[in-house]
Design a protein around this motif. Sequence first.
Motif, mmCIF file in Angstrom:
data_model
loop_
_atom_site.group_PDB
_atom_site.id
_atom_site.type_symbol
_atom_site.label_atom_id
_atom_site.label_comp_id
_atom_site.label_asym_id
_atom_site.label_seq_id
_atom_site.Cartn_x
_atom_site.Cartn_y
_atom_site.Cartn_z
ATOM 1 N N VAL A 55 0.975 -1.169 -0.032
ATOM 2 C CA VAL A 55 0.105 -0.046 -0.165
ATOM 3 C C VAL A 55 0.969 1.200 -0.001
ATOM 4 C CG1 VAL A 55 -1.801 1.368 1.094
ATOM 5 C CG2 VAL A 55 -1.619 -1.233 1.295
ATOM 6 N N ILE A 56 0.771 2.153 -0.946
ATOM 7 C CA ILE A 56 1.445 3.200 -0.999
ATOM 8 C C ILE A 56 0.568 4.495 -0.952
ATOM 9 C CG2 ILE A 56 3.335 2.276 -2.315
ATOM 10 C CD1 ILE A 56 2.198 4.052 -4.694
ATOM 11 N N SER A 57 1.237 5.673 -0.475
ATOM 12 C CA SER A 57 0.563 6.787 -0.571
ATOM 13 C C SER A 57 1.107 7.780 -1.660
ATOM 14 C CB SER A 57 0.462 7.628 0.768
ATOM 15 O OG SER A 57 1.764 8.142 1.070
ATOM 16 N N ASP A 58 0.443 8.535 -2.299
ATOM 17 C CA ASP A 58 0.704 9.444 -3.281
ATOM 18 C C ASP A 58 1.031 10.690 -2.904
ATOM 19 O OD1 ASP A 58 -1.745 10.385 -3.296
ATOM 20 O OD2 ASP A 58 -2.297 9.861 -5.219
ATOM 21 N N ASP A 59 1.120 11.711 -3.658
ATOM 22 C CA ASP A 59 1.729 12.992 -3.072
ATOM 23 C C ASP A 59 0.368 13.582 -2.575
ATOM 24 O OD1 ASP A 59 0.562 13.089 -5.527
ATOM 25 O OD2 ASP A 59 2.470 13.949 -6.768
ATOM 26 N N THR A 60 -1.018 13.130 -2.985
ATOM 27 C CA THR A 60 -2.076 13.815 -2.341
ATOM 28 C C THR A 60 -2.613 13.049 -1.029
ATOM 29 O OG1 THR A 60 -3.427 12.378 -3.683
ATOM 30 C CG2 THR A 60 -2.789 14.675 -4.235
ATOM 31 N N GLU A 61 -1.810 12.045 -0.594
ATOM 32 C CA GLU A 61 -1.984 11.068 0.737
ATOM 33 C C GLU A 61 -3.112 10.087 0.423
ATOM 34 O OE1 GLU A 61 -0.733 12.532 3.985
ATOM 35 O OE2 GLU A 61 0.798 12.958 2.913
ATOM 36 N N HIS A 62 -3.476 9.915 -0.804
ATOM 37 C CA HIS A 62 -4.212 8.705 -1.220
ATOM 38 C C HIS A 62 -3.618 7.349 -1.060
ATOM 39 C CE1 HIS A 62 -7.215 11.628 -3.192
ATOM 40 N NE2 HIS A 62 -8.059 10.532 -2.819
ATOM 41 N N TYR A 63 -4.184 6.595 -0.544
ATOM 42 C CA TYR A 63 -3.662 5.154 -0.595
ATOM 43 C C TYR A 63 -4.147 4.181 -1.713
ATOM 44 C CZ TYR A 63 -3.103 5.364 4.599
ATOM 45 O OH TYR A 63 -2.511 5.732 5.828
ATOM 46 N N ILE A 64 -2.913 3.715 -2.299
ATOM 47 C CA ILE A 64 -3.101 2.925 -3.483
ATOM 48 C C ILE A 64 -2.706 1.471 -3.253
ATOM 49 C CG2 ILE A 64 -2.814 2.667 -5.918
ATOM 50 C CD1 ILE A 64 -2.088 5.929 -4.833
ATOM 51 N N HIS A 65 -3.278 0.550 -3.874
ATOM 52 C CA HIS A 65 -2.673 -0.708 -3.586
ATOM 53 C C HIS A 65 -1.815 -1.091 -4.817
ATOM 54 C CE1 HIS A 65 -3.109 -5.136 -4.896
ATOM 55 N NE2 HIS A 65 -2.298 -5.340 -3.585
ATOM 56 N N CYS A 66 -0.605 -1.537 -4.570
ATOM 57 C CA CYS A 66 0.514 -1.504 -5.693
ATOM 58 C C CYS A 66 1.063 -3.206 -5.651
ATOM 59 C CB CYS A 66 1.626 -0.751 -5.660
ATOM 60 S SG CYS A 66 1.081 0.905 -6.239
ATOM 61 N N LEU A 67 1.450 -3.480 -6.732
ATOM 62 C CA LEU A 67 2.278 -4.814 -6.538
ATOM 63 C C LEU A 67 3.670 -4.374 -7.013
ATOM 64 C CD1 LEU A 67 0.358 -7.736 -8.356
ATOM 65 C CD2 LEU A 67 0.783 -7.244 -6.114
ATOM 66 N N SER A 68 4.758 -4.932 -6.631
ATOM 67 C CA SER A 68 6.111 -4.460 -6.845
ATOM 68 C C SER A 68 6.505 -5.407 -8.057
ATOM 69 C CB SER A 68 6.824 -4.508 -5.656
ATOM 70 O OG SER A 68 7.223 -5.892 -5.094
ATOM 71 N N ARG A 69 7.266 -5.015 -8.838
ATOM 72 C CA ARG A 69 7.948 -5.716 -9.893
ATOM 73 C C ARG A 69 8.909 -6.395 -9.077
ATOM 74 N NH1 ARG A 69 8.675 -2.167 -15.190
ATOM 75 N NH2 ARG A 69 6.683 -2.873 -16.127
ATOM 76 N N GLN A 70 9.100 -7.872 -9.760
ATOM 77 C CA GLN A 70 10.037 -8.820 -9.173
ATOM 78 C C GLN A 70 11.478 -8.313 -8.948
ATOM 79 O OE1 GLN A 70 9.173 -11.871 -7.772
ATOM 80 N NE2 GLN A 70 7.005 -12.039 -8.998
ATOM 81 N N ASN A 71 12.006 -7.732 -10.149
ATOM 82 C CA ASN A 71 13.407 -7.409 -10.243
ATOM 83 C C ASN A 71 13.922 -6.101 -9.574
ATOM 84 O OD1 ASN A 71 12.080 -5.530 -11.910
ATOM 85 N ND2 ASN A 71 13.233 -5.897 -13.703
ATOM 86 N N ILE A 72 12.950 -5.415 -8.382
ATOM 87 C CA ILE A 72 13.409 -4.111 -8.133
ATOM 88 C C ILE A 72 14.054 -4.353 -6.726
ATOM 89 C CG2 ILE A 72 12.012 -2.919 -9.534
ATOM 90 C CD1 ILE A 72 10.101 -2.459 -6.973
ATOM 91 N N GLY A 73 14.163 -5.640 -6.332
ATOM 92 C CA GLY A 73 14.801 -5.846 -4.784
ATOM 93 C C GLY A 73 13.726 -5.627 -3.772
ATOM 94 N N GLN A 74 14.217 -5.573 -2.700
ATOM 95 C CA GLN A 74 13.473 -5.519 -1.451
ATOM 96 C C GLN A 74 12.557 -4.291 -1.388
ATOM 97 O OE1 GLN A 74 15.709 -6.124 1.845
ATOM 98 N NE2 GLN A 74 14.153 -7.124 3.180
#
Length: 335
Positions: A55-74
């Motif tokens: 769950v990430i927050s964008d610059d307007t403090e909204h929560y968005i569900h995201c998946l992380s790409r496999q190859n970007i590390g932890q």
Amino acid sequence: MAKRRLNERQRERIHAIQERRRKKLEQHAELALSDVSENTPREGRVITRHGQNLVISDDTEHYIHCLSRQNIGQVVCGDRVVWQATDDGQGVVTAVLPRETALIRPNFSGEARALAANISQIVIVLAPEPMPSQYLVDQYLVAAEQIGVTTLIALNKRDLMDDAAIEAFDRQFGHYETIGYPVIKISAKFEHGLDPLIERLNQQTSILVGQSGVGKSSLIMALLPDIEIQIGRLSEASGLGCHTTSATTLYDLPSGGHLIDSPGVRSFRLGALTPDAVAQGFIEFGDFLGHCKFSNCSHQQEPGCALKEAVEEGKIHPQRLSNFLHMVQGLTTTH
Ligand code: GDP
Ligand code: ZN
């Protein structure tokens, strides 16, 4: 509604449902990955993570569900990331921005794992009960200096202390203020004296650390009166159902700033260190280290020891020097 324990089968069923949801979400995002190139990359901050689900927050403090790409590390709580919206209102995290700080802890197989990223401040919580230890405070301070964050000390349960108890505390812990670590006396239970603390939490990403029983959870509740609402928003955004408070989570403080919390973060302790790192952790030693008569001075019996002279001149607190020697000795005997 009364809480009741879930039995084994119910737990399995809930687990299976969550697993199915997670798979579905993943498939969704994998499909969406091909579309994201058309959407503008944006910056966000990781609020919490469950496996590949963020769950990430964008610059307007909204929560968005995201998946992380496999190859970007932890990716961990507190990370600043680049993400792109997918057409279903969710997103994909495509890069992790460089971390300013990281709270590292070895996992059970000894690999260093980040617990949280980009914290800027550690609050060491002390209380008259359990009895505070200068040695533990010094260990936290060394860890904080190594991570590169500011530190303050909060003496909780002020309500349990009379004038004599406060005087005794000041005699034992007053020197931290002189070294440059503010000491704030509070009562989480009665919400007394919190304003100076709240002020120092503003504009920072802080964590609370300290012995069990000093009042960290009580303080979290006092600082985050809307924590249930924040947890509700998180559960909704993650699409995974209930948010567990054992997951490391970044909360918004009402007067500004953030708190990162989880049981793992609260019980964070000093990791493996070199003697040099320990020395750098005792910041007021900086003016004296390297000025002893003997270059290999152990700062114990030798003549011309700059650290011992500094103690005699009242420039270094004697307890700090003895804790330093004890800590360095611990390193050499265990390695
Ligand atoms: P934690 O283990 O550090 O998270 O500590 P808790 O928040 O669970 O608190 C431990 C105990 O101390 C609980 O019984 C709290 O009610 C009590 N406590 C916490 N803060 C205060 C305080 O400011 N004053 C007093 N008198 N008790 C407190
Ligand atoms: Zn010396």
